[in-house]
Design a protein around this motif. Structure first.
Motif: not given
Length: 298
Positions: A183-208
């Motif tokens: 279980r990640p405890t920081t944002v940095e930890d979370m970035m080392d996990h598998d993430l589920v994102g969008y394909d053509a939609n870049e909304m998540i990328i833009a927000k991050m």
């Protein structure tokens, strides 16, 4: 030609517009719910009444002729006028019965609205409900829907809208996934996990990126633009994904990642044509939807 234009039936012009916008008789027939032979007869009838050829026939379908191109703007204005007449006439109904057509995103239609619509049916059994799940914006002024639930304020003229609430977002992952990888405890930890994102939609990328997190498309191990499928991928254990907090917390198969993400909430709006808002059955469904949405977050 003037005589033909003044005597032409609206259904003929409607058929002309459908064929012009779809490029084929078969597609236009599906759009209008008519048979292909009927569409063909109506187009020929309009051409005969006007004394012109509206389409050039070719192997891949129908293409507007020069005359057809000149008539399109006037036909579109005629359609807008007919829709305006329909809106005003429908807005005069004083009965709490009939049909109310609602549109919302596919995800909201699946996860949020069903229990709310069930409550509305119990409250108002004489009102029939039609739900249109779509991630495209239905044109309220063309009666494609009577009420729209949207995650952004409407921009059309002659539309009234109400901001109902904000939906908090959070990160979630399947318990099976977290039990396996930790279980990640920081944002940095979370970035080392598998993430589920969008394909053509870049909304998540833009927000991050707005939040200062380095994000590229390749950061996401699994990508999908369909929100319902996206959530099923998270639930199945494909990685950490993002969802409305109330929906994620109600799902026993997933666990919220206890990290403060500082992600802006989703706004929830109801919208309806101004001419229809005072129709009793639409106003009643509007009020019950607003009440149900607020209760769902309570």
């Amino acid at each position: 030609m003037d005589k033909g234009l003044t005597s032409a039936d609206w259904s003929l012009v409607q058929s002309f517009l459908a064929v012009a916008e779809t490029g084929s008789l078969s597609a236009a027939a599906r759009k209008l719910g008519r048979s292909q032979p009927t569409l063909s007869r109506q187009v020929h009838s309009l051409e005969h009444s006007l004394g012109v050829s509206l389409f050039d026939r070719h192997a891949r379908g129908l293409k507007l002729s020069e005359t057809g191109l000149q008539l399109m703007p006037m036909a579109e204005r005629m359609r807008e006028g007919m829709h305006g007449i329909s809106l005003i006439a429908a807005g005069q109904s004083t009965r709490l019965e009939g049909t109310v057509r609602i549109t919302a995103s596919v995800f909201a239609s699946h996860h949020i609205l069903p229990p709310i619509l069930a409550d509305i049916r119990r409250e108002e059994p004489d009102i029939q409900l039609e739900l249109v799940p779509t991630d495209t914006s239905e044109n309220l002024l063309f009666r494609e829907a009577d009420i729209a639930m949207r995650m952004y304020p409407p921009r059309q003229m002659d539309i009234i809208a109400r901001h109902i609430m904000d939906l908090e977002l959070a990160a979630f992952a399947a318990k099976s996934y977290l039990d396996r990888v930790g279980r990640p405890t920081t944002v940095e930890d979370m970035m080392d996990h598998d993430l589920v994102g969008y394909d053509a939609n870049e909304m998540i990328i833009a927000k991050m990126r707005e939040l200062g997190w380095p994000a590229t498309r390749e950061l996401f191990a699994v990508r999908c633009d369909n929100h319902c499928t996206y959530w099923e991928l998270v639930r199945a254990g494909c990685g950490i994904g993002f969802c409305q907090r109330s929906i994620g917390r109600a799902d026993p198969s997933v666990e919220e990642i206890p990290i403060e993400l500082r992600v802006p909430p989703l706004q929830v709006w109801l919208a309806a044509p101004q001419a229809m808002r005072q129709t009793p059955r639409i106003r009643r469904v509007w009020d019950l939807m607003a009440e149900g949405l607020l209760s769902s977050e309570g």
